[in-house]
Design a protein around this motif. Structure first.
Motif, PDB file in Angstrom:
ATOM      1  N   HIS A 227       0.866  -1.175   0.000  1.00 28.16           N
ATOM      2  CA  HIS A 227       0.000   0.000   0.000  1.00 28.16           C
ATOM      3  C   HIS A 227       0.905   1.228   0.000  1.00 28.16           C
ATOM      4  O   HIS A 227       1.879   1.291   0.763  1.00 28.16           O
ATOM      5  CB  HIS A 227      -0.907  -0.002   1.232  1.00 28.16           C
ATOM      6  CG  HIS A 227      -1.982  -1.038   1.172  1.00 28.16           C
ATOM      7  ND1 HIS A 227      -3.156  -0.848   0.480  1.00 28.16           N
ATOM      8  CD2 HIS A 227      -2.050  -2.287   1.694  1.00 28.16           C
ATOM      9  CE1 HIS A 227      -3.915  -1.922   0.597  1.00 28.16           C
ATOM     10  NE2 HIS A 227      -3.261  -2.817   1.319  1.00 28.16           N
ATOM     11  N   VAL A 307       0.423  -2.196   7.496  1.00 29.94           N
ATOM     12  CA  VAL A 307      -1.002  -2.260   7.169  1.00 29.94           C
ATOM     13  C   VAL A 307      -1.257  -3.569   6.429  1.00 29.94           C
ATOM     14  O   VAL A 307      -0.405  -4.037   5.674  1.00 29.94           O
ATOM     15  CB  VAL A 307      -1.455  -1.057   6.315  1.00 29.94           C
ATOM     16  CG1 VAL A 307      -1.376   0.230   7.112  1.00 29.94           C
ATOM     17  CG2 VAL A 307      -0.628  -0.924   5.039  1.00 29.94           C
ATOM     18  N   PRO A 308      -2.414  -4.187   6.631  1.00 29.55           N
ATOM     19  CA  PRO A 308      -2.692  -5.483   6.000  1.00 29.55           C
ATOM     20  C   PRO A 308      -2.921  -5.348   4.505  1.00 29.55           C
ATOM     21  O   PRO A 308      -3.383  -4.315   4.020  1.00 29.55           O
ATOM     22  CB  PRO A 308      -3.958  -5.953   6.710  1.00 29.55           C
ATOM     23  CG  PRO A 308      -4.608  -4.698   7.189  1.00 29.55           C
ATOM     24  CD  PRO A 308      -3.499  -3.758   7.527  1.00 29.55           C
ATOM     25  N   SER A 310      -5.133  -6.657   2.713  1.00 28.20           N
ATOM     26  CA  SER A 310      -6.549  -6.604   2.349  1.00 28.20           C
ATOM     27  C   SER A 310      -7.199  -5.252   2.625  1.00 28.20           C
ATOM     28  O   SER A 310      -8.388  -5.071   2.366  1.00 28.20           O
ATOM     29  CB  SER A 310      -7.318  -7.686   3.114  1.00 28.20           C
ATOM     30  OG  SER A 310      -7.196  -7.474   4.521  1.00 28.20           O
ATOM     31  N   MET A 311      -6.463  -4.283   3.141  1.00 26.12           N
ATOM     32  CA  MET A 311      -7.028  -2.986   3.506  1.00 26.12           C
ATOM     33  C   MET A 311      -7.524  -2.224   2.278  1.00 26.12           C
ATOM     34  O   MET A 311      -6.880  -2.219   1.232  1.00 26.12           O
ATOM     35  CB  MET A 311      -5.982  -2.145   4.244  1.00 26.12           C
ATOM     36  CG  MET A 311      -6.510  -0.814   4.764  1.00 26.12           C
ATOM     37  SD  MET A 311      -5.213   0.207   5.518  1.00 26.12           S
ATOM     38  CE  MET A 311      -4.370   0.840   4.055  1.00 26.12           C
ATOM     39  N   LYS A 312      -8.677  -1.563   2.409  1.00 20.78           N
ATOM     40  CA  LYS A 312      -9.208  -0.678   1.388  1.00 20.78           C
ATOM     41  C   LYS A 312      -8.983   0.770   1.806  1.00 20.78           C
ATOM     42  O   LYS A 312      -9.102   1.113   2.984  1.00 20.78           O
ATOM     43  CB  LYS A 312     -10.710  -0.918   1.190  1.00 20.78           C
ATOM     44  CG  LYS A 312     -11.060  -2.337   0.752  1.00 20.78           C
ATOM     45  CD  LYS A 312     -10.488  -2.663  -0.613  1.00 20.78           C
ATOM     46  CE  LYS A 312     -10.913  -4.057  -1.058  1.00 20.78           C
ATOM     47  NZ  LYS A 312     -10.296  -4.435  -2.364  1.00 20.78           N
ATOM     48  N   GLU A 330     -10.538  -2.590   6.926  1.00 18.58           N
ATOM     49  CA  GLU A 330     -10.540  -4.006   6.560  1.00 18.58           C
ATOM     50  C   GLU A 330     -11.964  -4.547   6.573  1.00 18.58           C
ATOM     51  O   GLU A 330     -12.867  -3.946   7.181  1.00 18.58           O
ATOM     52  CB  GLU A 330      -9.690  -4.805   7.554  1.00 18.58           C
ATOM     53  CG  GLU A 330      -8.239  -4.391   7.624  1.00 18.58           C
ATOM     54  CD  GLU A 330      -7.494  -5.187   8.674  1.00 18.58           C
ATOM     55  OE1 GLU A 330      -7.390  -6.429   8.507  1.00 18.58           O
ATOM     56  OE2 GLU A 330      -7.047  -4.598   9.663  1.00 18.58           O
ATOM     57  N   GLU A 331     -12.175  -5.686   5.940  1.00 21.80           N
ATOM     58  CA  GLU A 331     -13.502  -6.282   5.899  1.00 21.80           C
ATOM     59  C   GLU A 331     -13.986  -6.696   7.286  1.00 21.80           C
ATOM     60  O   GLU A 331     -15.191  -6.730   7.542  1.00 21.80           O
ATOM     61  CB  GLU A 331     -13.504  -7.498   4.968  1.00 21.80           C
ATOM     62  CG  GLU A 331     -13.339  -7.136   3.492  1.00 21.80           C
ATOM     63  CD  GLU A 331     -13.453  -8.354   2.603  1.00 21.80           C
ATOM     64  OE1 GLU A 331     -13.668  -9.463   3.137  1.00 21.80           O
ATOM     65  OE2 GLU A 331     -13.328  -8.195   1.375  1.00 21.80           O
ATOM     66  N   ASN A 332     -13.068  -6.987   8.196  1.00 19.93           N
ATOM     67  CA  ASN A 332     -13.459  -7.383   9.550  1.00 19.93           C
ATOM     68  C   ASN A 332     -13.802  -6.191  10.437  1.00 19.93           C
ATOM     69  O   ASN A 332     -14.104  -6.354  11.626  1.00 19.93           O
ATOM     70  CB  ASN A 332     -12.353  -8.212  10.214  1.00 19.93           C
ATOM     71  CG  ASN A 332     -11.035  -7.439  10.341  1.00 19.93           C
ATOM     72  OD1 ASN A 332     -10.975  -6.239  10.102  1.00 19.93           O
ATOM     73  ND2 ASN A 332      -9.980  -8.151  10.706  1.00 19.93           N
ATOM     74  N   ASN A 334     -11.769  -3.597  11.222  1.00 19.75           N
ATOM     75  CA  ASN A 334     -10.603  -2.877  11.740  1.00 19.75           C
ATOM     76  C   ASN A 334     -10.292  -1.665  10.868  1.00 19.75           C
ATOM     77  O   ASN A 334     -10.355  -1.733   9.642  1.00 19.75           O
ATOM     78  CB  ASN A 334      -9.382  -3.788  11.794  1.00 19.75           C
ATOM     79  CG  ASN A 334      -9.507  -4.856  12.860  1.00 19.75           C
ATOM     80  OD1 ASN A 334     -10.274  -4.713  13.816  1.00 19.75           O
ATOM     81  ND2 ASN A 334      -8.774  -5.946  12.705  1.00 19.75           N
ATOM     82  N   HIS A 336      -7.601   1.781  10.093  1.00 20.22           N
ATOM     83  CA  HIS A 336      -6.220   2.244  10.199  1.00 20.22           C
ATOM     84  C   HIS A 336      -6.170   3.711   9.777  1.00 20.22           C
ATOM     85  O   HIS A 336      -6.715   4.080   8.736  1.00 20.22           O
ATOM     86  CB  HIS A 336      -5.306   1.418   9.301  1.00 20.22           C
ATOM     87  CG  HIS A 336      -5.346  -0.049   9.589  1.00 20.22           C
ATOM     88  ND1 HIS A 336      -4.476  -0.672  10.466  1.00 20.22           N
ATOM     89  CD2 HIS A 336      -6.174  -1.028   9.125  1.00 20.22           C
ATOM     90  CE1 HIS A 336      -4.761  -1.958  10.521  1.00 20.22           C
ATOM     91  NE2 HIS A 336      -5.783  -2.198   9.718  1.00 20.22           N
TER      92      HIS A 336
END
Length: 443
Positions: A227, A307-308, A310-312, A330-332, A334, A336
């Motif tokens: 990212h 940062v993961p 999968s983050m948008k 994130e989809e869960n 979380n 950032h």
């Protein structure tokens, strides 16, 4: 005489021994402000926050924050409401020119002179026609038949577009029209060549000083996906470098700017009108296939730490050249939050949100406004977060009252929030504002 003496004695020294213990004390005195009452207290009204409802609709709405104001459209695309900064909402019929089927994804640009619409058609294959509002004709004109750019108001009141849907970074000024790139235009050349070839943009932001930022992801020199945020700094006056002295890029014959630069004056005007009114084949593949040329300002890549994958990227907010914020989710659920500090992006503390982050905006005083799926948060410049209560619907709390926050936008001290409010009696789609309206728009 004895009775008079007894009365005087009781008055001076009240005592049951003197026979002063009379049980008839007469009428009770009126209650004072400190008297405790046994009667039930009236029900307190629901506390009100600093926001007020300025628009209410039965059906979903499209809300967009633009430079200098907001634009709101109803679900049926029959009505539109606009408001410039510090002005009241003004309701008008929806201008003509949009397709009969489909939906408005968002409005972009600047009010009132440069309003753009990103549309989406429902049939396969799905397309994204791109329109510009012609104020004089009160109608939308197609600028591209299938293009999904990110727009931002840039320096000198220019409207900048960026997109990577063709697989390459394409940057252009869509308003006002210019027939060739200017030396300060952000270039597709980045300081990380691998990132420049693989960059996919999710958000952009620009400053009136000429600074431009874009967030997304790419494969950097280590071949790994990261990212990133890319920064294009404005060139120093008189020191634009070799890029500014290079010849303008070559364009295919289908691109209107190339025709305009070689045509006599009447033909040039026709080409300009065609580019703005949709006559040019400027759609699809990000506005035409133009050869990359060494013109413009190269970009600097910042890799976002920790940062993961999968983050948008939810929002990118630039409040200054060294005050840039990125909100990711994130989809869960979380979230950032990162800020550009000392030449690097660093993680920032978030309150316990409890719901997915939806949007982020920055007010003129440096305050950040963040909305989640069910709450509004405010961060003051020193760093303290505070939850902001939505306005009460009635003076009596309603059963099963739920808020679903969708978007937030701010400019100066003007703050707007789009949301849905549901109770056991039904739901309503609303727009909140940090100041009351003289008259609430109702759809």
């Amino acid at each position: 005489m004895r009775g008079l003496v007894a009365l005087l004695a009781c008055a001076l020294v009240p005592s049951p021994l003197l026979g002063c213990g009379n049980t008839d004390k007469g009428p009770a005195p009126p209650p004072s402000a400190t008297t405790t009452s046994t009667a039930p207290a009236p029900e307190a009204p629901t506390p009100k926050g600093p926001l007020s409802v300025v628009l209410e609709a039965k059906d979903p709405i499209t809300f967009s924050g633009l430079a200098e104001g907001v634009v709101i459209a109803d679900a049926a695309r029959t009505r539109m409401a606009t408001a410039t900064v510090e002005a009241e909402l003004v309701e008008t019929p929806m201008p003509s020119g949009l397709p009969a089927e489909g939906q408005i994804l968002r409005f972009s640009g600047r009010l009132p002179s440069s309003v753009w619409v990103l549309f989406e058609t429902p049939k396969e294959p799905v397309k994204n026609p791109f329109f510009r509002l012609e104020q004089a004709k009160e109608s939308f004109k197609q600028y591209a038949d299938d293009w999904k750019p990110h727009l931002a108001v840039w320096s000198k009141k220019r409207i900048l577009s960026m997109s990577t849907s063709s697989g390459k970074l394409k940057v252009k000024v869509v308003d006002p029209y210019q027939d060739k790139p200017s030396p300060d235009l952000p270039s597709a050349r980045l300081d990380d060549e691998a990132c420049g070839k693989s960059l996919r943009i999710e958000q952009i932001a620009a400053l009136a000083t000429g600074e431009v930022f874009a967030s997304g992801h790419c494969r950097t020199g280590d071949a790994a996906k990261h990212h990133v945020v890319v920064r294009w700094a404005p060139p120093v006056e008189g020191k634009a470098g070799e890029a500014s002295a290079a010849p303008p890029p070559k364009a295919s014959a289908s691109v209107a700017p190339a025709v305009a630069s070689a045509a006599p004056e009447p033909a040039a005007k026709e080409a300009k009108d065609a580019a703005l009114d949709g006559g040019a084949e400027d759609g699809g593949a990000d506005g035409g296939e133009v050869e990359e040329a060494p013109v413009g300002v190269p970009g600097q890549v910042y890799v976002l730490p920790d940062v993961p994958a999968s983050m948008k990227h939810v929002a990118l907010v630039a409040q200054g050249a060294s005050d840039v914020w990125l909100l990711g989710a994130e989809e869960n659920g979380n979230a950032h939050l990162l800020r550009l500090e000392g030449g690097a992006f660093k993680a920032q503390t978030l309150p316990k949100l409890g719901a997915p982050a939806r949007s982020l905006a920055g007010a003129g005083d440096g305050t950040l406004w963040l909305v989640t799926a069910d709450a509004i948060w405010k961060r003051y410049p020193p760093g303290e977060w505070e939850e902001v209560a939505p306005p009460a619907h009635t003076s009596v709390p309603e059963l099963d009252s739920r808020w679903d926050m969708r978007d937030v936008w701010a400019s100066g001290s003007d703050v707007w929030i789009a949301a849905k409010h549901s109770t056991n009696k039904g739901e309503r789609h609303v727009v909140l504002r940090a100041r009351p309206a003289k008259a609430v728009v109702r759809w």
